[in-house]
Design a protein around this motif. Structure first.
Motif, PDB file in Angstrom:
ATOM      1  N   GLN A   1       0.854  -1.176  -0.192  1.00  0.00           N
ATOM      2  CA  GLN A   1       0.066  -0.073  -0.075  1.00  0.00           C
ATOM      3  C   GLN A   1       0.873   1.158   0.251  1.00  0.00           C
ATOM      4  O   GLN A   1       1.282   1.813   1.192  1.00  0.00           O
ATOM      5  N   VAL A   2       1.124   1.706  -1.123  1.00  0.00           N
ATOM      6  CA  VAL A   2       1.946   3.111  -1.229  1.00  0.00           C
ATOM      7  C   VAL A   2       1.057   4.081  -2.013  1.00  0.00           C
ATOM      8  O   VAL A   2       0.459   3.590  -3.098  1.00  0.00           O
ATOM      9  N   GLN A   3       0.807   5.215  -1.694  1.00  0.00           N
ATOM     10  CA  GLN A   3       0.310   6.340  -2.249  1.00  0.00           C
ATOM     11  C   GLN A   3       1.237   7.374  -2.789  1.00  0.00           C
ATOM     12  O   GLN A   3       2.199   7.739  -2.122  1.00  0.00           O
ATOM     13  N   LEU A   4       1.245   7.803  -4.057  1.00  0.00           N
ATOM     14  CA  LEU A   4       1.866   8.897  -4.623  1.00  0.00           C
ATOM     15  C   LEU A   4       1.256  10.065  -4.955  1.00  0.00           C
ATOM     16  O   LEU A   4       0.203   9.971  -5.675  1.00  0.00           O
ATOM     17  N   VAL A   5       1.433  11.251  -4.677  1.00  0.00           N
ATOM     18  CA  VAL A   5       0.758  12.395  -4.900  1.00  0.00           C
ATOM     19  C   VAL A   5       1.836  13.342  -5.667  1.00  0.00           C
ATOM     20  O   VAL A   5       2.677  13.790  -4.913  1.00  0.00           O
ATOM     21  N   GLU A   6       1.461  13.847  -6.843  1.00  0.00           N
ATOM     22  CA  GLU A   6       2.155  14.765  -7.702  1.00  0.00           C
ATOM     23  C   GLU A   6       1.793  16.084  -7.524  1.00  0.00           C
ATOM     24  O   GLU A   6       0.581  16.400  -7.345  1.00  0.00           O
ATOM     25  N   SER A   7       2.586  17.087  -7.572  1.00  0.00           N
ATOM     26  CA  SER A   7       2.290  18.237  -7.514  1.00  0.00           C
ATOM     27  C   SER A   7       3.256  19.448  -8.402  1.00  0.00           C
ATOM     28  O   SER A   7       4.372  18.800  -8.613  1.00  0.00           O
ATOM     29  N   GLY A   8       2.798  20.574  -8.667  1.00  0.00           N
ATOM     30  CA  GLY A   8       3.668  21.496  -9.184  1.00  0.00           C
ATOM     31  C   GLY A   8       3.499  21.870 -10.653  1.00  0.00           C
ATOM     32  O   GLY A   8       4.213  22.652 -11.193  1.00  0.00           O
ATOM     33  N   GLY A   9       2.698  21.102 -11.360  1.00  0.00           N
ATOM     34  CA  GLY A   9       2.332  21.423 -12.599  1.00  0.00           C
ATOM     35  C   GLY A   9       1.629  22.632 -12.882  1.00  0.00           C
ATOM     36  O   GLY A   9       1.282  23.282 -11.848  1.00  0.00           O
ATOM     37  N   GLY A  10       1.665  23.161 -14.014  1.00  0.00           N
ATOM     38  CA  GLY A  10       0.785  24.346 -14.523  1.00  0.00           C
ATOM     39  C   GLY A  10       1.287  24.838 -15.766  1.00  0.00           C
ATOM     40  O   GLY A  10       1.926  24.068 -16.551  1.00  0.00           O
ATOM     41  N   SER A  25       3.573   8.018   0.611  1.00  0.00           N
ATOM     42  CA  SER A  25       3.216   7.601   1.820  1.00  0.00           C
ATOM     43  C   SER A  25       2.798   5.929   1.699  1.00  0.00           C
ATOM     44  O   SER A  25       2.707   5.526   0.924  1.00  0.00           O
ATOM     45  N   GLY A  26       2.438   5.685   3.153  1.00  0.00           N
ATOM     46  CA  GLY A  26       1.946   4.331   3.156  1.00  0.00           C
ATOM     47  C   GLY A  26       3.248   3.370   3.438  1.00  0.00           C
ATOM     48  O   GLY A  26       4.331   3.739   4.111  1.00  0.00           O
ATOM     49  N   SER A  27       3.178   2.137   2.943  1.00  0.00           N
ATOM     50  CA  SER A  27       4.225   1.236   3.068  1.00  0.00           C
ATOM     51  C   SER A  27       5.416   1.425   2.381  1.00  0.00           C
ATOM     52  O   SER A  27       5.215   0.712   1.404  1.00  0.00           O
ATOM     53  N   LYS A  75      11.478  13.492   3.765  1.00  0.00           N
ATOM     54  CA  LYS A  75      10.096  13.936   3.297  1.00  0.00           C
ATOM     55  C   LYS A  75       9.393  12.764   2.418  1.00  0.00           C
ATOM     56  O   LYS A  75       8.387  13.067   2.097  1.00  0.00           O
ATOM     57  N   ASN A  76      10.324  11.838   2.148  1.00  0.00           N
ATOM     58  CA  ASN A  76       9.685  10.841   1.388  1.00  0.00           C
ATOM     59  C   ASN A  76       9.315  11.577   0.048  1.00  0.00           C
ATOM     60  O   ASN A  76       8.343  11.266  -0.658  1.00  0.00           O
ATOM     61  N   THR A  77       9.818  12.432  -0.557  1.00  0.00           N
ATOM     62  CA  THR A  77       9.429  13.029  -1.702  1.00  0.00           C
ATOM     63  C   THR A  77      10.791  13.088  -2.784  1.00  0.00           C
ATOM     64  O   THR A  77      11.866  13.440  -2.549  1.00  0.00           O
ATOM     65  N   VAL A  78      10.007  12.943  -4.046  1.00  0.00           N
ATOM     66  CA  VAL A  78      11.117  13.077  -5.270  1.00  0.00           C
ATOM     67  C   VAL A  78      10.590  14.446  -5.983  1.00  0.00           C
ATOM     68  O   VAL A  78       9.259  14.768  -6.152  1.00  0.00           O
ATOM     69  N   TYR A  79      11.539  14.909  -6.551  1.00  0.00           N
ATOM     70  CA  TYR A  79      11.316  16.127  -7.490  1.00  0.00           C
ATOM     71  C   TYR A  79      11.755  15.874  -8.610  1.00  0.00           C
ATOM     72  O   TYR A  79      12.735  15.214  -9.275  1.00  0.00           O
ATOM     73  N   LEU A  80      11.217  16.749  -9.694  1.00  0.00           N
ATOM     74  CA  LEU A  80      11.776  16.775 -11.093  1.00  0.00           C
ATOM     75  C   LEU A  80      11.897  18.153 -11.356  1.00  0.00           C
ATOM     76  O   LEU A  80      10.866  19.134 -11.487  1.00  0.00           O
ATOM     77  N   TYR A 107       3.735   1.311  -8.357  1.00  0.00           N
ATOM     78  CA  TYR A 107       2.774   2.385  -7.982  1.00  0.00           C
ATOM     79  C   TYR A 107       2.781   3.511  -8.833  1.00  0.00           C
ATOM     80  O   TYR A 107       3.853   4.034  -9.075  1.00  0.00           O
ATOM     81  N   TRP A 108       1.723   4.236  -9.062  1.00  0.00           N
ATOM     82  CA  TRP A 108       1.533   5.201  -9.994  1.00  0.00           C
ATOM     83  C   TRP A 108       0.665   6.347  -9.155  1.00  0.00           C
ATOM     84  O   TRP A 108      -0.282   6.134  -8.580  1.00  0.00           O
ATOM     85  N   GLY A 109       1.231   7.780  -9.324  1.00  0.00           N
ATOM     86  CA  GLY A 109       0.474   8.771  -8.943  1.00  0.00           C
ATOM     87  C   GLY A 109      -0.585   9.319  -9.814  1.00  0.00           C
ATOM     88  O   GLY A 109      -0.880   8.453 -10.963  1.00  0.00           O
TER      89      GLY A 109
END
Length: 118
Positions: A1-10, A25-27, A75-80, A107-109
Motif C-alpha cells: 500500500q503505497v500512495q503517490l501524490v504529484e504537484s507543481g504542474g501548471g 506515503s504508506g508502506s 520528506k519521502n519526496t522526489v522532485y523533477l 505504483y502510480w500517482g
C-alpha cells in the motif's frame, strides 16, 4: 500500500521552469526506484528520469541538461526540476515507485499537467 501524490504542474511560457514534487506515503520500506514519466496527447507514456534508493540517476535524451531528478528522504519526496521548457514538453507528468524483490510492485500517482506555451 503505497500512495503517490504529484504537484507543481501548471502553465509556463517557453524557456521557463517548473519543479514537480511527488510525495510518497504508506508502506514505503521496499521502494528502491522512483521515476517520472510523461504522456502527451496522442503519444505513448514515456520515461523522463529515475532515481534509485542509493541516489543513482538516469535520464532520457530529451531531459539531459534541462531536467534534474532529486529526492529528499526525510520528506519521502522526489522532485523533477525542469528548466528551459519547450512546447513539446507539454504533457501529463506521472510519478511512479517500484518495490524491490520479491514483489516488484509498481505504483502510480494521479499525474500533474504541464503546459508550455510558445
Amino acid at each position: 500500500q503505497v500512495q503517490l501524490v504529484e504537484s507543481g504542474g501548471g502553465l509556463v511560457q517557453a524557456g521557463g521552469s517548473l519543479r514537480l514534487s511527488c510525495a510518497a506515503s504508506g508502506s514505503i520500506f521496499n521502494i528502491y526506484l522512483m521515476e517520472w514519466y510523461r504522456q502527451a496527447p496522442g503519444k505513448e507514456r514515456e520515461l523522463v528520469a529515475g532515481i534509485t534508493k542509493g541516489g543513482s540517476t538516469n535520464y532520457v535524451d530529451f531531459a539531459k541538461g534541462r531536467f534534474t531528478i532529486s529526492r529528499d528522504n526525510a520528506k519521502n519526496t522526489v522532485y523533477l526540476q525542469m528548466n528551459s521548457l519547450k512546447p513539446e514538453d507539454t504533457a501529463v507528468y506521472y510519478c511512479t515507485a517500484r518495490e524491490s524483490f520479491p514483489s516488484l510492485k509498481r505504483y502510480w500517482g494521479q499525474g500533474t499537467q504541464v503546459t508550455v506555451s510558445s
